[in-house]
Design an enzyme around this catalytic site. Structure first.
Site, PDB file in Angstrom:
ATOM      1  N   CYS A 133     -39.086   1.582  52.365  1.00 52.58           N
ATOM      2  CA  CYS A 133     -39.511   1.117  51.034  1.00 52.58           C
ATOM      3  C   CYS A 133     -40.465  -0.081  51.077  1.00 52.58           C
ATOM      4  CB  CYS A 133     -38.287   0.802  50.181  1.00 52.58           C
ATOM      5  SG  CYS A 133     -36.975  -0.035  51.068  1.00 52.58           S
ATOM      6  N   HIS A 228     -39.203  -4.830  45.477  1.00 53.19           N
ATOM      7  CA  HIS A 228     -39.464  -5.525  46.743  1.00 53.19           C
ATOM      8  C   HIS A 228     -40.812  -6.231  46.636  1.00 53.19           C
ATOM      9  CE1 HIS A 228     -36.086  -3.497  48.297  1.00 53.19           C
ATOM     10  NE2 HIS A 228     -36.616  -2.823  49.301  1.00 53.19           N
TER      11      HIS A 228
HETATM   12  N1  LIG Z   1     -32.605   2.148  48.134  1.00 53.04           N
HETATM   13  C1  LIG Z   1     -33.879   2.159  48.528  1.00 53.04           C
HETATM   14  O1  LIG Z   1     -34.732   1.381  48.036  1.00 53.04           O
HETATM   15  C2  LIG Z   1     -34.337   3.127  49.579  1.00 53.04           C
HETATM   16  C3  LIG Z   1     -35.682   3.238  49.811  1.00 53.04           C
HETATM   17  C4  LIG Z   1     -36.135   4.130  50.787  1.00 53.04           C
HETATM   18  C5  LIG Z   1     -35.225   4.886  51.473  1.00 53.04           C
HETATM   19  N2  LIG Z   1     -33.903   4.765  51.219  1.00 53.04           N
HETATM   20  C6  LIG Z   1     -32.988   5.606  51.991  1.00 53.04           C
HETATM   21  O2  LIG Z   1     -32.373   6.561  51.133  1.00 53.04           O
HETATM   22  C7  LIG Z   1     -31.041   6.822  51.584  1.00 53.04           C
HETATM   23  C8  LIG Z   1     -30.065   6.585  50.441  1.00 53.04           C
HETATM   24  O3  LIG Z   1     -30.235   5.282  49.945  1.00 53.04           O
HETATM   25  P1  LIG Z   1     -29.548   4.784  48.603  1.00 53.04           P
HETATM   26  O4  LIG Z   1     -30.037   3.402  48.449  1.00 53.04           O
HETATM   27  O5  LIG Z   1     -29.729   5.755  47.490  1.00 53.04           O
HETATM   28  O6  LIG Z   1     -27.987   4.769  49.034  1.00 53.04           O
HETATM   29  P2  LIG Z   1     -26.677   4.835  48.136  1.00 53.04           P
HETATM   30  O7  LIG Z   1     -26.896   4.257  46.797  1.00 53.04           O
HETATM   31  O8  LIG Z   1     -25.584   4.272  48.985  1.00 53.04           O
HETATM   32  O9  LIG Z   1     -26.436   6.415  47.951  1.00 53.04           O
HETATM   33  C9  LIG Z   1     -26.086   7.244  49.027  1.00 53.04           C
HETATM   34  C10 LIG Z   1     -25.993   8.671  48.537  1.00 53.04           C
HETATM   35  O10 LIG Z   1     -25.760   9.514  49.652  1.00 53.04           O
HETATM   36  C11 LIG Z   1     -24.578  10.304  49.416  1.00 53.04           C
HETATM   37  N3  LIG Z   1     -23.943  10.548  50.698  1.00 53.04           N
HETATM   38  C12 LIG Z   1     -23.506   9.652  51.593  1.00 53.04           C
HETATM   39  N4  LIG Z   1     -22.987  10.282  52.674  1.00 53.04           N
HETATM   40  C13 LIG Z   1     -23.120  11.616  52.445  1.00 53.04           C
HETATM   41  C14 LIG Z   1     -22.780  12.785  53.171  1.00 53.04           C
HETATM   42  N5  LIG Z   1     -22.193  12.723  54.367  1.00 53.04           N
HETATM   43  N6  LIG Z   1     -23.055  13.984  52.615  1.00 53.04           N
HETATM   44  C15 LIG Z   1     -23.656  14.070  51.417  1.00 53.04           C
HETATM   45  N7  LIG Z   1     -23.990  12.993  50.672  1.00 53.04           N
HETATM   46  C16 LIG Z   1     -23.728  11.789  51.184  1.00 53.04           C
HETATM   47  C17 LIG Z   1     -23.752   9.462  48.468  1.00 53.04           C
HETATM   48  O11 LIG Z   1     -22.840  10.292  47.803  1.00 53.04           O
HETATM   49  P3  LIG Z   1     -21.407   9.776  47.245  1.00 53.04           P
HETATM   50  O12 LIG Z   1     -21.672   9.186  45.879  1.00 53.04           O
HETATM   51  O13 LIG Z   1     -20.604  11.023  47.161  1.00 53.04           O
HETATM   52  O14 LIG Z   1     -20.884   8.776  48.214  1.00 53.04           O
HETATM   53  C18 LIG Z   1     -24.850   8.924  47.557  1.00 53.04           C
HETATM   54  O15 LIG Z   1     -25.236   9.918  46.642  1.00 53.04           O
HETATM   55  C19 LIG Z   1     -30.843   5.945  52.813  1.00 53.04           C
HETATM   56  O16 LIG Z   1     -31.192   6.682  53.950  1.00 53.04           O
HETATM   57  C20 LIG Z   1     -31.838   4.844  52.617  1.00 53.04           C
HETATM   58  O17 LIG Z   1     -32.237   4.267  53.846  1.00 53.04           O
HETATM   59  C21 LIG Z   1     -33.425   3.920  50.285  1.00 53.04           C
END
Ligand SMILES: NC(=O)c1ccc[n+]([C@@H]2O[C@H](COP(=O)([O-])OP(=O)(O)OC[C@H]3O[C@@H](n4cnc5c(N)ncnc54)[C@H](OP(=O)(O)O)[C@@H]3O)[C@@H](O)[C@H]2O)c1
Length: 322
Positions: A133, A228
């Site tokens: 990001c 950010h």
């Molecule tokens: N946040 C950012 O700004 C950003 C930017 C770029 C990339 N990312 C990347 O995007 C990804 C998610 O980030 P996030 O910030 O959205 O995280 P988050 O809010 O913690 O959400 C994680 C999501 O993944 C699901 N999940 C976790 N383990 C799983 C599994 N084994 N099988 C299926 N679903 C699963 C969770 O479902 P449950 O609700 O069921 O737990 C939830 O829907 C990460 O790889 C992160 O590095 C994030």
């Protein structure tokens, strides 16, 4: 044949997933399914005026072959397990974790910078990686400067919001007393720098196709909910005046120049598609040096929006399955 692609959002309950659903609804996609872990299977999520029932993201469900495009935001371990299953079933997969970003042969794409690379995925397993990001807005700003005057060196200091660490961290910040707020460096340490700092260098080099570009990064988490920011110092091969740089950036896609006395802030960037860039000035400490400052919505251009833009590039080229 249905002209609308069938889309699966995997990680739909998360910080990025909920924004992904909102953007897909705004863009008029109708055949959308929400997947997450067993923890939230059966719960309901808003999708435009409707609701989606969250399905468990099992290998069986993702490998059924009835989804054209999967947008993954589930974390690296889950992506390593689930993305290959979806890909083998014939779907286009855009993955937002770091599982594929730096693996040779997998395109790492910011459409405004190296969009053509995404199409290479169609000739192999249809998997495209979405960058970090902070890398995405940085590349949007560096590209026009490099094309005009050649990048020699980049230094960047980040001010990253807690939504970059997921939905649980957003809840924790909301519950925290302001007197407890602090700056955090919550990434893994790899010898002399964090993995986030190493990622920012390696991903920038890969996207810009400048494998030897010197990039020095200091990444810091700040107690801000969304948005950010990055202070950037570039050294260029050719001289470039600050007002010339501003004009180039005004013409760059997905970039909006904020003129003084205003300046980019996370609050101004949150909910916006464009990367805000401002405070463009000469860096007196370097030959052909410029200093700039950007703010961008990490959940939109930093994640969900960039991934949807990649997917749209691919869907324009690859026919939707009947
Ligand atoms: N946040 C950012 O700004 C950003 C930017 C770029 C990339 N990312 C990347 O995007 C990804 C998610 O980030 P996030 O910030 O959205 O995280 P988050 O809010 O913690 O959400 C994680 C999501 O993944 C699901 N999940 C976790 N383990 C799983 C599994 N084994 N099988 C299926 N679903 C699963 C969770 O479902 P449950 O609700 O069921 O737990 C939830 O829907 C990460 O790889 C992160 O590095 C994030």
């Amino acid at each position: 044949m249905n002209p609308q692609p069938s889309i699966g959002v995997v990680g739909a309950t998360g910080a990025v997933g909920t924004v992904t659903l909102a953007l897909l609804a705004e863009r008029g996609y109708e055949r959308v399914r929400a997947f997450a872990s067993s923890r939230s299977a059966g719960s309901r999520l808003a999708f435009g005026d409707e609701e989606l029932v969250v399905e468990e993201a099992t290998a069986e469900a993702l490998g059924a072959g009835d989804v054209d495009l999967f947008l993954f935001s589930v974390g690296t371990a889950a992506s390593r397990e689930l993305v290959p299953v979806a890909s083998e079933a014939g779907a286009v997969c855009v993955d937002k974790s770091s599982a594929y970003r730096l693996v040779d042969g997998y395109p790492l794409v910011v459409p405004e910078v190296n969009g053509a690379r995404a199409l290479e995925a169609l000739a192999r397993d249809r998997i495209v990686a979405n960058p970090n990001c902070c890398t995405i807005p940085l590349a949007c700003v560096l590209k026009p400067l490099h094309d005009e005057a050649g990048l020699r060196r980049v230094r960047v200091s980040t001010y990253q919001s807690v939504s970059g660490a997921g939905a649980q961290r957003m809840e924790a910040l909301a519950a925290e007393a302001p007197t407890e707020h602090d700056l955090v460096m919550d990434w893994s340490w790899e010898g002399v720098e964090s993995d986030e700092e190493a990622k920012l260098r390696a991903e920038t080099r890969k996207i810009m196709e400048l494998p030897d570009l010197p990039v020095s990064a200091t990444c810091v988490r700040v107690p801000v909910m969304v948005g950010h920011s990055e202070a950037i110092w570039v050294e260029l091969e050719q001289p470039l005046e600050p007002d010339e740089a501003a004009e180039l950036l005004r013409g760059a896609p997905s970039v909006r120049v904020v003129d003084l006395p205003a300046f980019p802030t996370p609050a101004a960037a949150a909910g916006q598609d464009d990367v805000l860039v401002g405070r463009i000035r000469r860096d007196e400490a370097a030959e052909n040096g410029l200093a700039l400052y950007l703010s961008s919505d990490n959940l939109r251009k930093g994640a969900a929006l960039n991934a949807i833009q990649i997917a749209e590039l691919l869907l324009e080229t690859a026919p939707v399955r009947a």
